[in-house]
Write a protein that holds these residues in place. Sequence first.
Motif, PDB file in Angstrom:
ATOM      1  N   MET A  54     -15.669  19.265 -11.036  1.00  0.00           N
ATOM      2  CA  MET A  54     -15.555  19.911  -9.733  1.00  0.00           C
ATOM      3  C   MET A  54     -16.897  20.066  -9.009  1.00  0.00           C
ATOM      4  SD  MET A  54     -12.797  22.876 -10.573  1.00  0.00           S
ATOM      5  CE  MET A  54     -11.061  22.483 -10.723  1.00  0.00           C
ATOM      6  N   ILE A  55     -17.889  20.631  -9.693  1.00  0.00           N
ATOM      7  CA  ILE A  55     -19.167  20.877  -9.018  1.00  0.00           C
ATOM      8  C   ILE A  55     -19.860  19.568  -8.637  1.00  0.00           C
ATOM      9  CG2 ILE A  55     -21.488  21.840  -9.303  1.00  0.00           C
ATOM     10  CD1 ILE A  55     -20.234  24.148 -10.858  1.00  0.00           C
ATOM     11  N   PRO A  56     -19.959  18.573  -9.539  1.00  0.00           N
ATOM     12  CA  PRO A  56     -20.563  17.302  -9.107  1.00  0.00           C
ATOM     13  C   PRO A  56     -19.831  16.655  -7.932  1.00  0.00           C
ATOM     14  CG  PRO A  56     -20.447  17.398 -11.498  1.00  0.00           C
ATOM     15  CD  PRO A  56     -19.665  18.567 -10.980  1.00  0.00           C
ATOM     16  N   ILE A  67     -22.685  24.470  -1.076  1.00  0.00           N
ATOM     17  CA  ILE A  67     -21.794  24.380  -2.238  1.00  0.00           C
ATOM     18  C   ILE A  67     -22.192  25.383  -3.317  1.00  0.00           C
ATOM     19  CG2 ILE A  67     -21.034  22.930  -4.158  1.00  0.00           C
ATOM     20  CD1 ILE A  67     -19.726  22.223  -1.499  1.00  0.00           C
ATOM     21  N   LEU A  68     -23.464  25.410  -3.688  1.00  0.00           N
ATOM     22  CA  LEU A  68     -23.900  26.287  -4.777  1.00  0.00           C
ATOM     23  C   LEU A  68     -23.757  27.773  -4.420  1.00  0.00           C
ATOM     24  CD1 LEU A  68     -26.936  24.261  -6.163  1.00  0.00           C
ATOM     25  CD2 LEU A  68     -24.600  24.384  -7.034  1.00  0.00           C
ATOM     26  N   ALA A 192     -12.798  20.839   4.088  1.00  0.00           N
ATOM     27  CA  ALA A 192     -12.708  22.059   3.280  1.00  0.00           C
ATOM     28  C   ALA A 192     -12.648  21.761   1.794  1.00  0.00           C
ATOM     29  CB  ALA A 192     -11.474  22.863   3.695  1.00  0.00           C
ATOM     30  N   ILE A 193     -12.322  20.524   1.416  1.00  0.00           N
ATOM     31  CA  ILE A 193     -12.086  20.215   0.003  1.00  0.00           C
ATOM     32  C   ILE A 193     -13.291  20.518  -0.888  1.00  0.00           C
ATOM     33  CG2 ILE A 193     -11.671  18.327  -1.631  1.00  0.00           C
ATOM     34  CD1 ILE A 193      -9.666  17.181   0.321  1.00  0.00           C
ATOM     35  N   PRO A 194     -14.537  20.126  -0.503  1.00  0.00           N
ATOM     36  CA  PRO A 194     -15.668  20.436  -1.398  1.00  0.00           C
ATOM     37  C   PRO A 194     -15.813  21.930  -1.678  1.00  0.00           C
ATOM     38  CG  PRO A 194     -16.334  18.875   0.291  1.00  0.00           C
ATOM     39  CD  PRO A 194     -14.969  19.358   0.664  1.00  0.00           C
ATOM     40  N   ALA A 202     -15.787  28.035  -9.709  1.00  0.00           N
ATOM     41  CA  ALA A 202     -16.171  29.421  -9.972  1.00  0.00           C
ATOM     42  C   ALA A 202     -15.077  30.160 -10.738  1.00  0.00           C
ATOM     43  CB  ALA A 202     -16.468  30.140  -8.656  1.00  0.00           C
ATOM     44  N   SER A 203     -13.821  29.909 -10.381  1.00  0.00           N
ATOM     45  CA  SER A 203     -12.716  30.582 -11.085  1.00  0.00           C
ATOM     46  C   SER A 203     -12.654  30.133 -12.541  1.00  0.00           C
ATOM     47  CB  SER A 203     -11.385  30.315 -10.378  1.00  0.00           C
ATOM     48  OG  SER A 203     -10.898  29.016 -10.637  1.00  0.00           O
TER      49      SER A 203
END
Length: 246
Positions: A54-56, A67-68, A192-194, A202-203
Amino acid sequence: MLLWIVTFSLIGSVGAAAGAALLLVFPLAVRDALVPALISYAAGVLLGAAFLGMIPTALVRGDARLILPTVLSGLVLFFVLEKLVLWRHCHDRDCPAHIGRTGALILIGDAFHNFVDGVVIAAAFLVSVPLGIATALAVIAHEVPQEVGDFAILLDSGYGRAKAFWLNMLSASATLPGALAGYFWLAHIQVAIPYILALSAASFIYIALADLVPSLHRRTTSWQSALQLLLLLAGIGTIAFMHHAR
Protein backbone atom coordinates in the motif's frame (compact mmCIF):
# COMPACT_ATOMS: atom_id res chain seq x y z
CA MET A 1 -12.84 -5.60 -11.96
CA LEU A 2 -16.14 -5.28 -10.11
CA LEU A 3 -16.43 -9.08 -9.98
CA TRP A 4 -13.00 -9.33 -8.33
CA ILE A 5 -13.99 -6.72 -5.77
CA VAL A 6 -17.32 -8.34 -4.91
CA THR A 7 -15.83 -11.84 -4.72
CA PHE A 8 -12.96 -10.93 -2.41
CA SER A 9 -15.13 -8.65 -0.31
CA LEU A 10 -17.44 -11.57 0.40
CA ILE A 11 -14.53 -13.90 1.10
CA GLY A 12 -12.96 -11.33 3.40
CA SER A 13 -16.13 -10.68 5.38
CA VAL A 14 -18.71 -13.46 5.28
CA GLY A 15 -15.99 -16.05 4.71
CA ALA A 16 -14.00 -14.79 7.70
CA ALA A 17 -17.09 -14.82 9.94
CA ALA A 18 -17.96 -18.35 8.84
CA GLY A 19 -14.38 -19.48 9.44
CA ALA A 20 -14.44 -17.97 12.92
CA ALA A 21 -17.70 -19.78 13.72
CA LEU A 22 -16.13 -23.02 12.52
CA LEU A 23 -13.16 -22.50 14.84
CA LEU A 24 -15.53 -22.23 17.79
CA VAL A 25 -16.72 -25.82 17.32
CA PHE A 26 -13.18 -27.04 17.96
CA PRO A 27 -12.22 -28.13 21.48
CA LEU A 28 -11.03 -25.25 23.64
CA ALA A 29 -7.46 -26.57 23.77
CA VAL A 30 -7.26 -26.71 19.97
CA ARG A 31 -8.77 -23.23 19.61
CA ASP A 32 -6.35 -21.82 22.19
CA ALA A 33 -3.49 -23.14 20.08
CA LEU A 34 -4.85 -22.05 16.69
CA VAL A 35 -5.92 -18.48 17.48
CA PRO A 36 -2.46 -17.27 18.64
CA ALA A 37 -0.95 -18.83 15.51
CA LEU A 38 -3.49 -16.99 13.36
CA ILE A 39 -2.74 -13.75 15.20
CA SER A 40 1.02 -14.09 14.57
CA TYR A 41 0.45 -14.76 10.87
CA ALA A 42 -2.12 -11.96 10.60
CA ALA A 43 0.29 -9.44 12.12
CA GLY A 44 2.85 -10.31 9.47
CA VAL A 45 0.33 -10.12 6.63
CA LEU A 46 -0.95 -6.73 7.80
CA LEU A 47 2.55 -5.26 8.12
CA GLY A 48 3.60 -6.75 4.80
CA ALA A 49 0.52 -5.42 3.03
CA ALA A 50 1.08 -1.94 4.47
CA PHE A 51 4.84 -1.58 3.93
CA LEU A 52 5.37 -3.71 0.82
CA GLY A 53 2.16 -2.92 -1.05
CA MET A 54 0.00 0.00 0.00
CA ILE A 55 2.57 2.62 1.02
CA PRO A 56 4.93 2.05 -1.95
CA THR A 57 1.98 2.15 -4.36
CA ALA A 58 0.61 5.31 -2.75
CA LEU A 59 4.05 6.97 -2.99
CA VAL A 60 4.29 6.14 -6.70
CA ARG A 61 0.81 7.49 -7.45
CA GLY A 62 0.76 10.48 -5.10
CA ASP A 63 2.90 13.20 -3.52
CA ALA A 64 5.17 11.79 -0.78
CA ARG A 65 4.90 15.10 1.11
CA LEU A 66 1.18 14.36 1.49
CA ILE A 67 1.16 10.55 1.57
CA LEU A 68 3.37 10.10 4.64
CA PRO A 69 1.51 12.71 6.73
CA THR A 70 -1.70 10.93 5.69
CA VAL A 71 -0.33 7.67 7.14
CA LEU A 72 0.60 9.47 10.36
CA SER A 73 -2.80 11.17 10.56
CA GLY A 74 -4.46 7.81 9.97
CA LEU A 75 -2.67 6.30 12.97
CA VAL A 76 -4.01 9.11 15.16
CA LEU A 77 -7.48 8.76 13.62
CA PHE A 78 -7.67 5.04 14.36
CA PHE A 79 -6.51 5.66 17.92
CA VAL A 80 -9.48 8.03 18.33
CA LEU A 81 -11.89 5.64 16.61
CA GLU A 82 -10.79 2.85 18.93
CA LYS A 83 -11.53 5.09 21.89
CA LEU A 84 -15.03 5.53 20.45
CA VAL A 85 -15.36 1.72 20.09
CA LEU A 86 -15.64 2.05 16.32
CA TRP A 87 -12.29 0.45 15.51
CA ARG A 88 -11.56 -1.96 18.35
CA HIS A 89 -9.98 -5.17 17.26
CA CYS A 90 -10.10 -7.92 19.86
CA HIS A 91 -9.90 -11.67 19.78
CA ASP A 92 -10.13 -12.28 23.53
CA ARG A 93 -13.34 -12.27 25.56
CA ASP A 94 -11.40 -10.57 28.38
CA CYS A 95 -10.13 -7.78 26.12
CA PRO A 96 -10.48 -4.38 27.86
CA ALA A 97 -12.39 -3.03 24.85
CA HIS A 98 -15.05 -5.67 25.39
CA ILE A 99 -15.52 -5.15 29.11
CA GLY A 100 -18.70 -3.21 29.79
CA ARG A 101 -19.71 -3.14 26.13
CA THR A 102 -23.03 -4.48 24.95
CA GLY A 103 -23.30 -6.97 22.12
CA ALA A 104 -25.13 -4.36 20.06
CA LEU A 105 -22.31 -1.84 20.44
CA ILE A 106 -19.76 -4.45 19.39
CA LEU A 107 -21.80 -5.25 16.30
CA ILE A 108 -22.14 -1.57 15.35
CA GLY A 109 -18.40 -1.02 15.70
CA ASP A 110 -17.67 -4.11 13.64
CA ALA A 111 -20.11 -3.09 10.91
CA PHE A 112 -18.33 0.28 10.60
CA HIS A 113 -14.94 -1.46 10.56
CA ASN A 114 -16.08 -3.93 7.91
CA PHE A 115 -17.58 -1.18 5.74
CA VAL A 116 -14.20 0.56 5.71
CA ASP A 117 -12.47 -2.73 4.91
CA GLY A 118 -14.69 -2.94 1.83
CA VAL A 119 -13.57 0.51 0.66
CA VAL A 120 -9.96 -0.58 1.23
CA ILE A 121 -10.38 -3.71 -0.90
CA ALA A 122 -12.03 -1.71 -3.71
CA ALA A 123 -9.25 0.91 -3.71
CA ALA A 124 -6.57 -1.77 -3.91
CA PHE A 125 -8.23 -3.62 -6.80
CA LEU A 126 -8.63 -0.37 -8.72
CA VAL A 127 -4.84 -0.12 -8.70
CA SER A 128 -4.08 -3.74 -9.62
CA VAL A 129 -5.41 -7.25 -9.12
CA PRO A 130 -2.29 -8.44 -7.21
CA LEU A 131 -2.53 -5.50 -4.79
CA GLY A 132 -6.24 -6.18 -4.37
CA ILE A 133 -5.69 -9.86 -3.60
CA ALA A 134 -2.90 -9.07 -1.14
CA THR A 135 -5.10 -6.50 0.59
CA ALA A 136 -8.06 -8.89 0.75
CA LEU A 137 -5.76 -11.54 2.24
CA ALA A 138 -4.70 -9.06 4.94
CA VAL A 139 -8.36 -8.33 5.71
CA ILE A 140 -9.18 -12.05 5.94
CA ALA A 141 -6.13 -12.77 8.11
CA HIS A 142 -7.04 -10.24 10.79
CA GLU A 143 -10.82 -10.70 10.59
CA VAL A 144 -10.85 -14.41 11.48
CA PRO A 145 -9.34 -14.05 14.99
CA GLN A 146 -11.41 -10.91 15.57
CA GLU A 147 -14.64 -12.68 14.65
CA VAL A 148 -13.76 -15.53 17.02
CA GLY A 149 -13.60 -13.01 19.86
CA ASP A 150 -16.81 -11.29 18.77
CA PHE A 151 -18.74 -14.55 18.53
CA ALA A 152 -17.59 -15.60 22.01
CA ILE A 153 -18.58 -12.22 23.47
CA LEU A 154 -22.05 -12.40 21.92
CA LEU A 155 -22.53 -15.83 23.45
CA ASP A 156 -21.39 -14.48 26.83
CA SER A 157 -23.85 -11.59 26.42
CA GLY A 158 -26.77 -14.01 26.33
CA TYR A 159 -27.27 -14.46 22.59
CA GLY A 160 -28.07 -17.98 21.40
CA ARG A 161 -25.51 -19.65 19.15
CA ALA A 162 -27.66 -19.32 16.00
CA LYS A 163 -28.58 -15.69 16.71
CA ALA A 164 -24.97 -14.78 17.48
CA PHE A 165 -23.86 -16.41 14.24
CA TRP A 166 -26.36 -14.55 12.05
CA LEU A 167 -25.79 -11.21 13.77
CA ASN A 168 -22.06 -11.64 13.28
CA MET A 169 -22.63 -12.50 9.62
CA LEU A 170 -24.85 -9.43 9.19
CA SER A 171 -22.17 -7.20 10.70
CA ALA A 172 -19.51 -8.82 8.52
CA SER A 173 -21.58 -8.32 5.36
CA ALA A 174 -21.11 -4.54 5.69
CA THR A 175 -17.89 -5.10 3.75
CA LEU A 176 -19.84 -5.55 0.51
CA PRO A 177 -21.66 -2.16 0.48
CA GLY A 178 -18.34 -0.59 1.50
CA ALA A 179 -16.65 -2.21 -1.47
CA LEU A 180 -19.40 -1.14 -3.88
CA ALA A 181 -19.39 2.42 -2.55
CA GLY A 182 -15.60 2.51 -2.86
CA TYR A 183 -15.67 1.16 -6.40
CA PHE A 184 -18.23 3.61 -7.79
CA TRP A 185 -16.75 6.58 -5.92
CA LEU A 186 -13.05 5.93 -6.57
CA ALA A 187 -13.60 4.93 -10.21
CA HIS A 188 -14.51 8.58 -10.83
CA ILE A 189 -12.06 10.17 -8.36
CA GLN A 190 -8.80 8.35 -9.11
CA VAL A 191 -6.77 11.09 -7.44
CA ALA A 192 -8.13 9.97 -4.06
CA ILE A 193 -6.84 6.40 -4.38
CA PRO A 194 -3.26 7.03 -3.11
CA TYR A 195 -4.64 8.69 0.02
CA ILE A 196 -7.17 5.92 0.62
CA LEU A 197 -4.28 3.45 0.35
CA ALA A 198 -2.25 5.54 2.82
CA LEU A 199 -5.13 5.56 5.32
CA SER A 200 -5.63 1.85 4.76
CA ALA A 201 -1.96 1.21 5.46
CA ALA A 202 -2.33 3.19 8.68
CA SER A 203 -5.27 1.01 9.74
CA PHE A 204 -3.29 -2.17 9.07
CA ILE A 205 -0.24 -0.89 10.95
CA TYR A 206 -2.39 0.24 13.87
CA ILE A 207 -4.19 -3.09 14.17
CA ALA A 208 -0.93 -5.06 13.92
CA LEU A 209 1.08 -2.99 16.39
CA ALA A 210 -1.60 -1.76 18.82
CA ASP A 211 -3.49 -5.04 19.22
CA LEU A 212 -2.01 -8.12 17.63
CA VAL A 213 1.68 -7.79 18.52
CA PRO A 214 1.09 -6.80 22.19
CA SER A 215 -1.19 -9.82 22.64
CA LEU A 216 1.63 -12.07 21.47
CA HIS A 217 3.89 -10.92 24.29
CA ARG A 218 1.55 -12.58 26.80
CA ARG A 219 3.03 -15.93 25.73
CA THR A 220 6.64 -15.80 26.75
CA THR A 221 8.20 -19.26 26.45
CA SER A 222 11.13 -19.52 24.07
CA TRP A 223 9.34 -22.06 21.86
CA GLN A 224 6.20 -19.91 21.61
CA SER A 225 8.24 -16.80 20.83
CA ALA A 226 10.16 -18.59 18.09
CA LEU A 227 6.93 -19.89 16.56
CA GLN A 228 5.38 -16.41 16.69
CA LEU A 229 8.39 -14.96 14.88
CA LEU A 230 8.30 -17.65 12.21
CA LEU A 231 4.58 -17.12 11.59
CA LEU A 232 4.96 -13.34 11.53
CA LEU A 233 7.76 -13.66 8.96
CA ALA A 234 5.61 -16.14 7.02
CA GLY A 235 2.85 -13.52 6.86
CA ILE A 236 5.29 -10.88 5.57
CA GLY A 237 6.75 -13.43 3.16
CA THR A 238 3.31 -14.24 1.78
CA ILE A 239 2.78 -10.62 0.76
CA ALA A 240 6.33 -10.29 -0.54
CA PHE A 241 5.86 -13.39 -2.71
CA MET A 242 2.56 -12.13 -4.12
CA HIS A 243 4.10 -8.80 -5.13
CA HIS A 244 7.22 -10.46 -6.55
CA ALA A 245 5.12 -12.98 -8.51
CA ARG A 246 3.16 -10.32 -10.34
